[in-house]
Structure formats: C-alpha cells, structure tokens
Design a protein around this motif. Structure first.
Motif, PDB file in Angstrom:
ATOM      1  N   ARG A 208       5.042  -1.039   2.407  1.00 14.79           N
ATOM      2  CA  ARG A 208       4.408   0.276   2.442  1.00 14.79           C
ATOM      3  C   ARG A 208       5.333   1.280   1.755  1.00 14.79           C
ATOM      4  NH1 ARG A 208       0.740   2.127   7.419  1.00 14.79           N
ATOM      5  NH2 ARG A 208      -0.137   0.113   6.888  1.00 14.79           N
ATOM      6  N   CYS A 209       4.782   1.952   0.734  1.00 12.22           N
ATOM      7  CA  CYS A 209       5.621   2.836  -0.095  1.00 12.22           C
ATOM      8  C   CYS A 209       5.229   4.288   0.092  1.00 12.22           C
ATOM      9  CB  CYS A 209       5.447   2.497  -1.568  1.00 12.22           C
ATOM     10  SG  CYS A 209       5.719   0.784  -1.939  1.00 12.22           S
ATOM     11  N   HIS A 210       6.219   5.141   0.206  1.00 16.07           N
ATOM     12  CA  HIS A 210       5.988   6.578   0.221  1.00 16.07           C
ATOM     13  C   HIS A 210       6.723   7.142  -0.988  1.00 16.07           C
ATOM     14  CE1 HIS A 210       5.033  10.441   1.814  1.00 16.07           C
ATOM     15  NE2 HIS A 210       6.296  10.815   1.779  1.00 16.07           N
ATOM     16  N   GLY A 211       5.954   7.477  -2.033  1.00 19.52           N
ATOM     17  CA  GLY A 211       6.592   7.878  -3.286  1.00 19.52           C
ATOM     18  C   GLY A 211       7.507   6.764  -3.769  1.00 19.52           C
ATOM     19  N   THR A 212       8.619   7.173  -4.395  1.00 18.18           N
ATOM     20  CA  THR A 212       9.591   6.161  -4.823  1.00 18.18           C
ATOM     21  C   THR A 212      10.825   6.184  -3.923  1.00 18.18           C
ATOM     22  OG1 THR A 212      10.502   7.774  -6.347  1.00 18.18           O
ATOM     23  CG2 THR A 212       8.936   6.165  -7.268  1.00 18.18           C
ATOM     24  N   ARG A 213      10.784   7.054  -2.906  1.00 13.79           N
ATOM     25  CA  ARG A 213      12.007   7.238  -2.109  1.00 13.79           C
ATOM     26  C   ARG A 213      12.023   6.496  -0.802  1.00 13.79           C
ATOM     27  NH1 ARG A 213      14.540  12.568  -3.798  1.00 13.79           N
ATOM     28  NH2 ARG A 213      13.371  13.033  -5.674  1.00 13.79           N
ATOM     29  N   SER A 214      10.902   5.960  -0.414  1.00  8.07           N
ATOM     30  CA  SER A 214      10.919   5.203   0.844  1.00  8.07           C
ATOM     31  C   SER A 214       9.976   4.013   0.745  1.00  8.07           C
ATOM     32  CB  SER A 214      10.522   6.117   2.009  1.00  8.07           C
ATOM     33  OG  SER A 214      10.607   5.373   3.199  1.00  8.07           O
TER      34      SER A 214
ATOM     35  N   THR B 194       0.855  -1.202   0.000  1.00  6.22           N
ATOM     36  CA  THR B 194       0.000   0.000   0.000  1.00  6.22           C
ATOM     37  C   THR B 194       0.886   1.246   0.000  1.00  6.22           C
ATOM     38  OG1 THR B 194      -0.018   0.267   2.399  1.00  6.22           O
ATOM     39  CG2 THR B 194      -1.747  -1.144   1.455  1.00  6.22           C
ATOM     40  N   THR B 195       0.232   2.395  -0.242  1.00 10.14           N
ATOM     41  CA  THR B 195       0.931   3.658  -0.019  1.00 10.14           C
ATOM     42  C   THR B 195       0.853   3.962   1.474  1.00 10.14           C
ATOM     43  OG1 THR B 195      -1.073   4.966  -0.238  1.00 10.14           O
ATOM     44  CG2 THR B 195       0.153   4.507  -2.266  1.00 10.14           C
TER      45      THR B 195
ATOM     46  N   GLY C 298      -2.478   4.259   2.797  1.00  7.22           N
ATOM     47  CA  GLY C 298      -3.317   3.054   2.840  1.00  7.22           C
ATOM     48  C   GLY C 298      -3.940   2.678   1.507  1.00  7.22           C
ATOM     49  N   ARG C 299      -3.556   3.380   0.424  1.00  9.84           N
ATOM     50  CA  ARG C 299      -4.105   3.037  -0.893  1.00  9.84           C
ATOM     51  C   ARG C 299      -3.448   1.749  -1.396  1.00  9.84           C
ATOM     52  NH1 ARG C 299      -5.802   6.951  -5.071  1.00  9.84           N
ATOM     53  NH2 ARG C 299      -6.003   5.781  -6.994  1.00  9.84           N
ATOM     54  N   PRO C 300      -4.233   0.731  -1.756  1.00  8.90           N
ATOM     55  CA  PRO C 300      -3.610  -0.525  -2.207  1.00  8.90           C
ATOM     56  C   PRO C 300      -2.843  -0.333  -3.516  1.00  8.90           C
ATOM     57  CG  PRO C 300      -5.929  -0.844  -1.711  1.00  8.90           C
ATOM     58  CD  PRO C 300      -5.688   0.635  -1.686  1.00  8.90           C
ATOM     59  N   LEU C 301      -1.689  -0.974  -3.601  1.00  8.39           N
ATOM     60  CA  LEU C 301      -0.859  -0.907  -4.818  1.00  8.39           C
ATOM     61  C   LEU C 301      -0.719  -2.291  -5.454  1.00  8.39           C
ATOM     62  CD1 LEU C 301       2.145   1.299  -3.669  1.00  8.39           C
ATOM     63  CD2 LEU C 301       0.312   1.908  -5.246  1.00  8.39           C
ATOM     64  N   LEU C 302      -0.499  -3.281  -4.620  1.00  8.42           N
ATOM     65  CA  LEU C 302      -0.311  -4.653  -5.118  1.00  8.42           C
ATOM     66  C   LEU C 302      -1.036  -5.605  -4.185  1.00  8.42           C
ATOM     67  CD1 LEU C 302       3.570  -4.754  -5.658  1.00  8.42           C
ATOM     68  CD2 LEU C 302       1.867  -4.735  -7.476  1.00  8.42           C
ATOM     69  N   ASP C 303      -1.736  -6.544  -4.768  1.00 10.80           N
ATOM     70  CA  ASP C 303      -2.361  -7.598  -3.960  1.00 10.80           C
ATOM     71  C   ASP C 303      -2.231  -8.872  -4.791  1.00 10.80           C
ATOM     72  OD1 ASP C 303      -3.808  -9.244  -2.390  1.00 10.80           O
ATOM     73  OD2 ASP C 303      -5.687  -8.116  -2.484  1.00 10.80           O
ATOM     74  N   VAL C 304      -1.140  -9.583  -4.575  1.00  4.27           N
ATOM     75  CA  VAL C 304      -0.848 -10.746  -5.420  1.00  4.27           C
ATOM     76  C   VAL C 304      -0.914 -11.991  -4.546  1.00  4.27           C
ATOM     77  CG1 VAL C 304       0.771 -11.740  -7.071  1.00  4.27           C
ATOM     78  CG2 VAL C 304       0.759  -9.273  -6.713  1.00  4.27           C
ATOM     79  N   ARG C 305      -1.809 -12.907  -4.921  1.00  4.80           N
ATOM     80  CA  ARG C 305      -2.026 -14.113  -4.093  1.00  4.80           C
ATOM     81  C   ARG C 305      -1.593 -15.355  -4.851  1.00  4.80           C
ATOM     82  NH1 ARG C 305      -7.362 -12.283  -0.899  1.00  4.80           N
ATOM     83  NH2 ARG C 305      -6.860 -10.083  -1.039  1.00  4.80           N
ATOM     84  N   TYR C 306      -0.749 -16.151  -4.228  1.00  5.40           N
ATOM     85  CA  TYR C 306      -0.273 -17.393  -4.857  1.00  5.40           C
ATOM     86  C   TYR C 306      -1.433 -18.324  -5.211  1.00  5.40           C
ATOM     87  CZ  TYR C 306       4.578 -16.394  -3.469  1.00  5.40           C
ATOM     88  OH  TYR C 306       5.825 -15.840  -3.318  1.00  5.40           O
ATOM     89  N   SER C 307      -2.517 -18.257  -4.404  1.00  5.58           N
ATOM     90  CA  SER C 307      -3.610 -19.216  -4.617  1.00  5.58           C
ATOM     91  C   SER C 307      -4.307 -19.003  -5.953  1.00  5.58           C
ATOM     92  CB  SER C 307      -4.622 -19.126  -3.475  1.00  5.58           C
ATOM     93  OG  SER C 307      -5.142 -17.824  -3.432  1.00  5.58           O
ATOM     94  N   THR C 308      -4.147 -17.817  -6.578  1.00  9.54           N
ATOM     95  CA  THR C 308      -4.782 -17.633  -7.897  1.00  9.54           C
ATOM     96  C   THR C 308      -4.069 -18.477  -8.953  1.00  9.54           C
ATOM     97  OG1 THR C 308      -3.469 -15.660  -8.267  1.00  9.54           O
ATOM     98  CG2 THR C 308      -5.705 -15.317  -7.496  1.00  9.54           C
TER      99      THR C 308
END
Ligand code: FAD
Length: 394
Positions: free
Chosen positions: A194-200, A74-75, A78-88
C-alpha cells in the motif's frame, strides 16, 4: 579446487554449498563472530527456487514457506496500482515467500553436510588476484589462499576498491522491517503493498503459515526522528495508511524493527584471473523487484556450471560466467533504477503519474507480460526473456 569465499550471506552460502557438493574444498570467511540470518523475509522467484531444487532443499522450504501467486499494490485510497499474477506466465506458477531464518538454516545445513569450513569474526580486507595463488587477506594480516576466490560480501562491502565499480551509491530510502502474526482470514498467497505518494510504502509478504514479513519504507536520515516521535505515533501512522494493520502492529516495538538500507552497485568487470565477485557485492539493487537473492543464487549456479564445463579452469570459466550473467543483471539493474523513484523517493509528482497511469499502462500490448516476467526473474533485457528453468518448464 580449493575455493575461498568472502561473506556467508545467502549468495556466499549458496556458492559454498554447490561447489562443495561438486567435491571442491570450500572455506567461507565472514566478519561476523556468530553467523546468523539477518532480516525478516523475502520473495524468491522461480529461477532462484530452481537453484534450491538443484541443491535438494526446495521441497522442504516450500513446505515451510508460502506459495505467493500474485503481487497486488494499491494507493492508500484503494486505487489499484499493480496486479501481477504468476499464473499469466504459467498456470500454477508461484514465487516462494520465505522466512530468512528458514532459508539461511537450510543453506548452512547444506554447507555443513558437504564439508564447508568457516572462519568467523574476521573481516576480509583485500582480495588478491594472482594467477598462481589468489587469496583473501584477513584483518589480522593472515591469508586464506586457494585456487579460486569468490567475493560475496554484499552491497555494503568494503572490498569494492578491489574491483572497478562503475556505480556504488547508497539509496536515500531504506525500510524498517519485522515479521508479524497474521489474522486467520488474511490472504496468505499474495504480496500486498500500500503506497501513499512516494514517501510511504507498506508491504505484507506471507512467509510461514500465519506469519508475514512486514516492511515500511523510510528515508534513512529520518529513522532517528521517527523513533524520537515514539512508537505510538508510528503505530498511528501505520493505522492511518492501512487500518487493518493497526491491530497487527499493536505489539511491535522498536526492538522488533530492523532498519535496512540498500545500495545501487554495479561492478564493471566482476572477475579477474582467479577471482570473481557475485551477489549484491557485484550488482546490488533496491529490493523493489524482489530479485536480489534469486540473482545471487543464479550467479552461484552459473559459476559452478561454467567451471564444470571447462574442467575447472577459472581463467576460461570466469569470462564465460560473466557473458552468461551480464544481460539479465543489466536488465534488473536498469529496471530497478527506473522503478525505485516511483515507490521510494522525494519526488511526489511521480506518484501522481504512477497512480494515474500504472493500471492503464499494464493493459498495453506486451506490458503485462513484461511485468510478470520481470517479477518472475526471467527477463534478460527490455526486449528479451528466457524460459523458466526446470522444474518449472514443461
Ligand atoms: C528490505 C529488503 C528486502 C528484500 N527483499 C528481497 C526479496 O523479497 N527477494 C529477494 O530476492 N531479495 C530481497 N532483498 C535482497 C536480498 O536480501 C539480497 O539481494 C541478498 O541478501 C544478497 O545476498 P548476498 O549474500 O549477496 O549479500 P549479503 O546478504 O549482504 O551477505 C554479505 C555477507 O558478507 C559479510 N561481509 C561483508 N563484508 C565482509 C568482509 N569485509 N569480510 C568478511 N565478511 C564480510 C556479511 O557479514 C554478510 O554475511 C531484500 C533486501 C532488503 C534490504
């Protein structure tokens, strides 16, 4: 065959253990005086776990590690960015979160029990690719010769001049990492970022019951100034970005945090007559896709298969090894080059695009599948993938 290997990292140890199990006489040389695991933890993908299964150590390591069912990023807001599940990809499928010490110990034990010998405390300075007697040259001028030479000396290798490298570039960004005690109710089956921009970027990967690897991305040239600002300022920065981590990093000191840097490495022709380069020394990437160890293990396992298939003749086995490995490795090289700037770079504008479009893009036809296969280590190209290997296939 007599096999000599440069580098007792994860790829070199895996190659050594597998070859010794096949009855070859293996010597591994490492520049470190005392061999030890480096770093906190890692996520191993199903094809990498399959190689551990072949070595007979997967069940024990699965008990020690944590089954990771998904990657969720997420950012800071709390905005979701990636939700990748092995079960798919397959119900019940998982990646394996492991403490590096556990994985390393298991490989070292396999090497010892299969009779691998070690030469430590001397850097390899040259790889000599002779049709009759290939050899590794050591810092004291002596040579370790064999019938096959493997260079597994990692992404920062000084042996790169022995190969025609098409790419060898230090990424400006690296990370500080350590392992942490997790509170009781922390989800122990998800890699959280958890990402803040591209710098953290902060990440928590469960690796043992109640423990996780923690990483924080930082520009390599800023590590000194971050340390100068003091550990309290660093802890406050972590807490601002991810408040729940505040209590977890409260007792982390600079001595606990290791700085890791990574390189983009690609060797154009990674084999000679009786020499081959595997693992990060051949195809180093940033760890964004969590593939380095899995791909190094696959290099080792495919090499053993190719040698066996042709009765041990490296001149035939090595080109075949590269024919098999090349497409998947090229894909992960390209995917890693595309994705890394979205998560670790000075180009903040990319974060705006990423934050807006990552989740909508994941709903486009085929993109979700591309994401989960890329994570699970089964992609062989932008338009191709392979089946899960045993014991994960039906
Ligand atoms: C922060 C971070 C997180 C990561 N996360 C993951 C993850 O989640 N999943 C994953 O699969 N991968 C991950 N990776 C990548 C993974 O760690 C590497 O791909 C893997 O360790 C490569 O193993 P290797 O044996 O090829 O090289 P290395 O581990 O670098 O080993 C090289 C060995 O060679 C020795 N050596 C070097 N030069 C010489 C010389 N001249 N003579 C003798 N010995 C020499 C070194 O001492 C070392 O022991 C991560 C990497 C980093 C930095």
């Amino acid at each position: 065959m007599r096999v000599v290997i440069a580098g007792a990292g994860l790829s070199g140890l895996m190659a050594g253990a597998l070859l010794a199990r096949q009855g070859h006489s293996v010597t591994i040389a490492d520049k470190a005086q005392i061999l030890r695991p480096l770093g906190a933890g890692l996520l191993l993908q199903p094809p990498g776990m399959a190689v551990l299964h072949r070595l007979g150590v997967l069940d024990g390591l699965t008990e020690k590690g944590r089954r990771i069912t998904s990657l969720f990023a997420t950012t800071t807001r709390g905005r979701p960015l990636l939700d990748v599940r092995y079960s798919t990809l397959k119900p019940g499928l998982f990646g394996l979160g492991l403490a590096r010490a556990d994985l390393w110990q298991s490989l070292i034990d396999s090497c010892h029990s299969n009779g691998v010998s070690f030469v430590t405390g001397q850097a390899v300075t040259q790889v000599h690719d002779h049709a009759e007697q290939p050899a590794l040259e050591l810092a004291d001028g002596s040579r370790l010769s064999g019938d096959l030479v493997i260079d597994a000396s990692g992404c920062h290798s000084r042996l790169r001049d022995c190969w025609s490298a098409a790419q060898d570039r230090l990424y400006p960004w690296g990370c500080l990492w350590t392992s942490l005690v997790l509170p009781d109710r922390w989800p122990d089956d998800v890699l959280l970022q958890r990402c803040h921009g591209t710098r953290s970027m902060l990440g928590i990967l469960p690796i043992q019951p109640g423990r996780a690897a923690f990483y924080w991305s930082v520009r390599n040239d800023r590590v000194a100034s971050v340390k100068e600002a003091g550990i309290d300022a660093w802890r406050r920065a972590i807490q601002r970005q991810w408040p729940e981590l505040g209590p977890l990093v409260e007792f982390v000191g600079w001595d606990d945090l290791e700085h890791a840097s990574y390189r983009d490495v690609w060797v154009r022709k990674p084999y000679g007559q009786r020499c081959v380069v595997i693992g990060d020394a051949c195809h180093g990437t940033s760890p964004q896709l969590g593939q380095g160890t899995t791909q190094g293990f696959r290099d080792a396992a495919t090499l053993v298969d190719c040698l066996e298939a042709v009765g041990g003749d490296p001149a035939v086995a090595l080109p075949e090894w590269w024919r098999i490995r090349r497409s998947a490795l090229s894909y992960y090289r390209d995917a890693s080059r595309l994705l890394t700037p979205l998560f670790q770079s000075d180009w903040s504008g990319l974060a705006v695009l990423r934050d807006l479009f990552a989740i909508p893009a994941s709903h486009l036809p085929g993109v979700g599948r591309l994401a989960v296969e890329s994570l699970a280590g089964t992609r062989t190209g932008f338009f191709s993938s392979e089946k899960l290997p045993p014991p994960f296939c039906d």
